[in-house]
Scaffold this active site. Sequence first.
Site, PDB file in Angstrom:
ATOM      1  N   LYS A 198       5.471  20.544  20.298  1.00  0.00           N
ATOM      2  CA  LYS A 198       5.015  21.913  20.584  1.00  0.00           C
ATOM      3  C   LYS A 198       5.032  22.184  22.085  1.00  0.00           C
ATOM      4  O   LYS A 198       5.527  23.218  22.530  1.00  0.00           O
ATOM      5  CB  LYS A 198       3.584  22.099  20.044  1.00  0.00           C
ATOM      6  CG  LYS A 198       2.901  23.354  20.555  1.00  0.00           C
ATOM      7  CD  LYS A 198       1.480  23.500  20.044  1.00  0.00           C
ATOM      8  CE  LYS A 198       0.420  22.767  20.828  1.00  0.00           C
ATOM      9  NZ  LYS A 198      -0.069  23.427  22.049  1.00  0.00           N
ATOM     10  N   ASN A 199       4.484  21.249  22.855  1.00  0.00           N
ATOM     11  CA  ASN A 199       4.336  21.525  24.283  1.00  0.00           C
ATOM     12  C   ASN A 199       5.638  21.370  25.073  1.00  0.00           C
ATOM     13  O   ASN A 199       5.671  21.584  26.287  1.00  0.00           O
ATOM     14  CB  ASN A 199       3.207  20.676  24.878  1.00  0.00           C
ATOM     15  CG  ASN A 199       1.852  21.156  24.375  1.00  0.00           C
ATOM     16  OD1 ASN A 199       1.744  22.248  23.803  1.00  0.00           O
ATOM     17  ND2 ASN A 199       0.816  20.353  24.567  1.00  0.00           N
ATOM     18  N   CYS A 229     -11.245  29.699  27.163  1.00  0.00           N
ATOM     19  CA  CYS A 229     -10.690  29.054  25.968  1.00  0.00           C
ATOM     20  C   CYS A 229     -11.759  28.109  25.431  1.00  0.00           C
ATOM     21  O   CYS A 229     -12.670  27.727  26.155  1.00  0.00           O
ATOM     22  CB  CYS A 229      -9.434  28.316  26.422  1.00  0.00           C
ATOM     23  SG  CYS A 229      -8.828  27.018  25.391  1.00  0.00           S
ATOM     24  N   ARG A 255     -10.074  26.921  32.120  1.00  0.00           N
ATOM     25  CA  ARG A 255      -8.622  26.885  32.244  1.00  0.00           C
ATOM     26  C   ARG A 255      -8.049  28.013  33.123  1.00  0.00           C
ATOM     27  O   ARG A 255      -7.284  28.863  32.639  1.00  0.00           O
ATOM     28  CB  ARG A 255      -7.964  26.880  30.859  1.00  0.00           C
ATOM     29  CG  ARG A 255      -8.449  25.721  30.024  1.00  0.00           C
ATOM     30  CD  ARG A 255      -7.769  25.643  28.694  1.00  0.00           C
ATOM     31  NE  ARG A 255      -6.379  25.194  28.782  1.00  0.00           N
ATOM     32  CZ  ARG A 255      -5.575  25.077  27.731  1.00  0.00           C
ATOM     33  NH1 ARG A 255      -6.001  25.389  26.536  1.00  0.00           N
ATOM     34  NH2 ARG A 255      -4.337  24.665  27.900  1.00  0.00           N
ATOM     35  N   ASP A 271      -5.377  15.406  24.795  1.00  0.00           N
ATOM     36  CA  ASP A 271      -5.023  15.939  23.477  1.00  0.00           C
ATOM     37  C   ASP A 271      -5.205  14.911  22.353  1.00  0.00           C
ATOM     38  O   ASP A 271      -5.024  15.241  21.182  1.00  0.00           O
ATOM     39  CB  ASP A 271      -3.575  16.452  23.466  1.00  0.00           C
ATOM     40  CG  ASP A 271      -3.408  17.706  24.314  1.00  0.00           C
ATOM     41  OD1 ASP A 271      -4.438  18.329  24.650  1.00  0.00           O
ATOM     42  OD2 ASP A 271      -2.267  18.060  24.643  1.00  0.00           O
ATOM     43  N   ARG A 289      -1.195  26.047  14.405  1.00  0.00           N
ATOM     44  CA  ARG A 289      -0.595  26.343  15.715  1.00  0.00           C
ATOM     45  C   ARG A 289       0.156  25.126  16.259  1.00  0.00           C
ATOM     46  O   ARG A 289       1.077  25.289  17.062  1.00  0.00           O
ATOM     47  CB  ARG A 289      -1.677  26.723  16.726  1.00  0.00           C
ATOM     48  CG  ARG A 289      -2.339  28.043  16.439  1.00  0.00           C
ATOM     49  CD  ARG A 289      -3.239  28.401  17.590  1.00  0.00           C
ATOM     50  NE  ARG A 289      -2.565  28.158  18.856  1.00  0.00           N
ATOM     51  CZ  ARG A 289      -3.174  27.882  19.990  1.00  0.00           C
ATOM     52  NH1 ARG A 289      -4.469  27.821  20.062  1.00  0.00           N
ATOM     53  NH2 ARG A 289      -2.481  27.679  21.100  1.00  0.00           N
TER      54      ARG A 289
END
Length: 418
Positions: A22-23, A116, A121, A305, A397
């Site tokens: 994803k990133n 967030c 952030r 993460d 997501r």
Amino acid sequence: MDKLIIKGGRRLHGEVKISGAKNSVLPLMASAILASGVSTMSNVPDLKDVETMGHLLENMGAEFSASNSSVTVDTTAMNGMTAPYHLVRTMRASVLVLGPLLARMGKAIVSLPGGCAIGARPINIHLESLQKMGADIVLEDGYVKAYASRLHGAHISFDIPTVTGTENLMMAATLADGETVIENAACEPEVVDLADSLQKMGAKIEGAGTSKIRIFGVDDLKPVSHSVIADRIETATFMVAAAITGGNLFIRGARPDDLRSVIEKLCEAGISVSDDSPDGIRVWSDGKLQAVNFKTMPYPGFPTDMQAQLMTLLSVAEGTSIITESIFENRYMHVAELDRLGAEIRVDGAVAMVKGVSRLRGAQVMATDLRASASLVLAGLVAEGKTTVCRIYHLDRGYEAIEKKLLAVGADIVREKD
Ligand code: EPU
């Protein structure tokens, strides 16, 4: 809203195929803005965030299509320069269009993402660095409005090695006039993947993957075809799934070199990992887990993460583990939910003390962010009885078909509508 219902206690066995990262894909899609024409990315995960980035590009006049793990972005008719609030608020990574828009169009209007669930952030480093490259930036009505007829190269030293900040700057610098040096750059594999793709587009970049990146600006770039690297966080999440259930999984497509810090901690916790195969990693465990201490750090340190997922594992390990979260100030929202399942975790500021318990018991839980949701699914796999994980749109997501992948290796898991 969908929920996942998990009946715990099944050992996971078999093979899981890891999806694209994803990133990586999000900055790669943003980088298509840098060239006029059709760019294609393959090995793209089917995720809500990819769809949101597609909408963002369409909103600027680009054409976007997705099928069979590929996305195509045609920027030929692109004429917009705005990333509106309703899209940015659902996905902070939208800020990745700022650098490419400014570099190619000379103008970008991007909504400020706001706070967030995991921390404030801010994006001050992105903005200050673009200003050093000659951008005029004003903040107005909740938007960043940035202008530059042509950015110029600059020597930039980041206070913090920000991942999307490094990516934004690297993209902006590819079309700037002269040389840009980024010191204290983020070294994450996703930064390297983006640099590889930019180089195929004709960019001149040295040092990606180290803390000093040099970019020599060129006049234009061409569209690209690029295959996205495997998702290291999805990989590590499945490693924990195998370990916590006392199972044995072959994780196909995994890139062990992207995960050395995680592998080290899992081995310290008593889990067996083999990375002999060029096709992936095998992970197995007899279910006897030991406490370990760890601190989240920028790559190559232990990834923030994966903090929540390893915490779940340690909640059923023997002994007391100390976890320090050093990247985000509010990334312990899963603790109260894990405690509802019977975990014994206490948080004091950035430090969490996890006293291992012999078992978790199923309950209804709810998560506030993507990785926290993954940690609750892992808890459900090991908890006695039924665990219901609500509000799983966060999971959608960032994890492609997580329940299908878990089901295929023996988990008792179903998705239901609320
Ligand atoms: N920071 C600032 N100012 C800035 C930028 C960052 O103070 O201008 C601070 C942040 O508040 C944070 C630290 O620097 O304390 C590092 O944040 P970073 O900018 O590296 O995070 P990011 O680029 O916004 C990416 C990932 C996150 C991941 C972090 C850290 C993407 C799209 N997102 O975010 O992924 O947690 O790096 O590794 O690449 C996730 O996938 O669940 C996720 C949150």
